[in-house]
Design an enzyme around this catalytic site. Structure first.
Site, PDB file in Angstrom:
ATOM      1  N   THR A  13      17.409  64.197  -8.067  1.00  0.00           N
ATOM      2  CA  THR A  13      17.376  63.834  -9.278  1.00  0.00           C
ATOM      3  C   THR A  13      16.050  63.879  -9.731  1.00  0.00           C
ATOM      4  O   THR A  13      15.689  64.099  -8.649  1.00  0.00           O
ATOM      5  CB  THR A  13      18.012  63.084  -9.718  1.00  0.00           C
ATOM      6  OG1 THR A  13      17.504  62.031  -9.308  1.00  0.00           O
ATOM      7  CG2 THR A  13      19.560  62.528  -9.692  1.00  0.00           C
ATOM      8  N   MET A  14      16.069  64.393 -10.673  1.00  0.00           N
ATOM      9  CA  MET A  14      14.681  64.384 -11.815  1.00  0.00           C
ATOM     10  C   MET A  14      13.772  63.422 -10.923  1.00  0.00           C
ATOM     11  O   MET A  14      14.336  62.086 -11.358  1.00  0.00           O
ATOM     12  CB  MET A  14      14.292  65.034 -12.533  1.00  0.00           C
ATOM     13  CG  MET A  14      15.393  65.914 -13.182  1.00  0.00           C
ATOM     14  SD  MET A  14      15.335  67.036 -14.529  1.00  0.00           S
ATOM     15  CE  MET A  14      13.195  67.306 -14.995  1.00  0.00           C
ATOM     16  N   LYS A  18      10.732  65.561  -4.701  1.00  0.00           N
ATOM     17  CA  LYS A  18      11.324  66.886  -4.443  1.00  0.00           C
ATOM     18  C   LYS A  18      10.364  67.488  -3.925  1.00  0.00           C
ATOM     19  O   LYS A  18       9.815  67.868  -3.010  1.00  0.00           O
ATOM     20  CB  LYS A  18      12.341  67.090  -4.711  1.00  0.00           C
ATOM     21  CG  LYS A  18      13.051  67.042  -4.329  1.00  0.00           C
ATOM     22  CD  LYS A  18      15.159  67.269  -5.521  1.00  0.00           C
ATOM     23  CE  LYS A  18      14.748  67.985  -7.118  1.00  0.00           C
ATOM     24  NZ  LYS A  18      13.750  66.795  -7.971  1.00  0.00           N
ATOM     25  N   ASP A  92      10.837  75.858  -4.247  1.00  0.00           N
ATOM     26  CA  ASP A  92      10.479  75.035  -4.982  1.00  0.00           C
ATOM     27  C   ASP A  92      11.800  75.182  -6.241  1.00  0.00           C
ATOM     28  O   ASP A  92      12.046  76.332  -6.314  1.00  0.00           O
ATOM     29  CB  ASP A  92       9.543  74.507  -5.680  1.00  0.00           C
ATOM     30  CG  ASP A  92       9.492  72.689  -6.652  1.00  0.00           C
ATOM     31  OD1 ASP A  92      10.527  71.906  -6.359  1.00  0.00           O
ATOM     32  OD2 ASP A  92       8.295  72.631  -7.670  1.00  0.00           O
ATOM     33  N   GLU A  93      12.262  73.931  -7.272  1.00  0.00           N
ATOM     34  CA  GLU A  93      13.408  74.364  -8.079  1.00  0.00           C
ATOM     35  C   GLU A  93      14.376  75.473  -8.005  1.00  0.00           C
ATOM     36  O   GLU A  93      14.696  76.796  -8.581  1.00  0.00           O
ATOM     37  CB  GLU A  93      12.526  74.998  -9.457  1.00  0.00           C
ATOM     38  CG  GLU A  93      11.466  74.150 -10.006  1.00  0.00           C
ATOM     39  CD  GLU A  93      11.969  72.502 -10.093  1.00  0.00           C
ATOM     40  OE1 GLU A  93      13.317  72.976 -10.720  1.00  0.00           O
ATOM     41  OE2 GLU A  93      10.936  71.896 -10.933  1.00  0.00           O
ATOM     42  N   ALA A  94      14.318  75.428  -6.721  1.00  0.00           N
ATOM     43  CA  ALA A  94      15.963  76.335  -5.742  1.00  0.00           C
ATOM     44  C   ALA A  94      16.958  76.246  -6.993  1.00  0.00           C
ATOM     45  O   ALA A  94      17.947  77.549  -6.980  1.00  0.00           O
ATOM     46  CB  ALA A  94      15.796  76.284  -4.581  1.00  0.00           C
ATOM     47  N   CYS A 150      18.092  54.138  -9.652  1.00  0.00           N
ATOM     48  CA  CYS A 150      17.891  53.950 -11.276  1.00  0.00           C
ATOM     49  C   CYS A 150      17.585  52.264 -11.614  1.00  0.00           C
ATOM     50  O   CYS A 150      17.824  51.423 -10.668  1.00  0.00           O
ATOM     51  CB  CYS A 150      19.816  53.800 -11.565  1.00  0.00           C
ATOM     52  SG  CYS A 150      20.336  53.980 -13.494  1.00  0.00           S
ATOM     53  N   CYS A 152      19.175  50.142 -13.310  1.00  0.00           N
ATOM     54  CA  CYS A 152      19.472  49.392 -12.668  1.00  0.00           C
ATOM     55  C   CYS A 152      19.770  48.994 -11.130  1.00  0.00           C
ATOM     56  O   CYS A 152      20.681  47.580 -10.969  1.00  0.00           O
ATOM     57  CB  CYS A 152      21.032  49.496 -13.516  1.00  0.00           C
ATOM     58  SG  CYS A 152      22.037  50.803 -11.977  1.00  0.00           S
ATOM     59  N   CYS A 187      22.013  55.985 -12.994  1.00  0.00           N
ATOM     60  CA  CYS A 187      23.606  56.643 -12.394  1.00  0.00           C
ATOM     61  C   CYS A 187      24.559  56.475 -12.908  1.00  0.00           C
ATOM     62  O   CYS A 187      24.833  57.390 -14.720  1.00  0.00           O
ATOM     63  CB  CYS A 187      23.397  55.496 -11.797  1.00  0.00           C
ATOM     64  SG  CYS A 187      23.965  53.913 -12.661  1.00  0.00           S
TER      65      CYS A 187
END
Length: 198
Positions: A13-14, A18, A92-94, A150, A152, A187
């Site tokens: 995820t962002m 990565k 990147d950003e594939a 996340c 949480c 999540c």
């Protein structure tokens, strides 16, 4: 002896680091004198110039990938021009690659023995696969999740799009470039509950 390469897909995820992993990988290659090239689809318009930049502030110059860029032809031209073929290509950003471009990268791996490592998102803000990511899941030799947490405590899965008030948005175009002002990695449970409470 012919080199044997692999097509890698590292997704998350962002905010899961990565891009930082890509950049530190490039740094390690440089330290060891290993040939590599960095690429990024021009779809990501957050930078005015051709750089890959991490949220932690490190950056590296890259080559743009346009919608009509043929990545296999690009590597063939490098070979024809007497340039040294890289042992590694870092993308990147594939998620913004076209399926054809992913196939071209696979052909680069198979024909030239280059290792191609792609980094990107799995799904969009509506939890649907991006085309480039889908194709990578279908044909990559190695797939690995870059995990993050996340608020949480659960694992992030959704790249939730938010408005100016921090509310989750569930309608709109698949691609809308933005950072922490537009997206929040959460999540599935938090995403579902926040959506239901709107």
């Amino acid at each position: 002896m012919k080199r044997i390469g692999k097509l890698y897909f590292r997704y998350g995820t962002m905010g899961s680091a990565k891009t930082a992993i890509l950049l530190t990988t490039a740094y390690n290659f440089e330290e060891r004198g290993m040939a590599y090239l960095c690429f990024k689809p021009v779809t990501d318009t957050r930078e005015a110039r051709n750089v890959i930049r991490s949220r932690i502030g490190i950056e590296r110059e890259c080559k743009w990938i346009y919608q009509d860029t043929n990545l296999y032809d690009l590597v063939c031209h490098l070979n024809e021009d007497g340039g040294m073929l890289p042992g590694w290509m870092l993308v990147d950003e594939a998620q913004f690659l076209t399926p054809d471009q992913v196939d071209q990268l696979a052909k680069v791996v198979d024909d030239f023995g280059c290792n191609v490592m792609c980094f990107g998102l799995r799904t969009d803000f509506q939890t649907h696969l991006f085309e480039g990511s889908r194709r990578l899941f279908e044909i990559a030799d190695s797939i690995e999740e870059v995990k993050s947490t996340c608020s949480c405590g659960r694992k992030t899965i959704v790249n939730a799009r938010i408005d100016g008030d921090g509310k989750i948005i569930t309608e709109g175009e698949q691609v809308e470039i933005g950072g922490n002002d537009r997206y929040m990695a959460v999540c599935r449970k938090c995403w579902s509950h926040k959506r239901l409470n709107d």
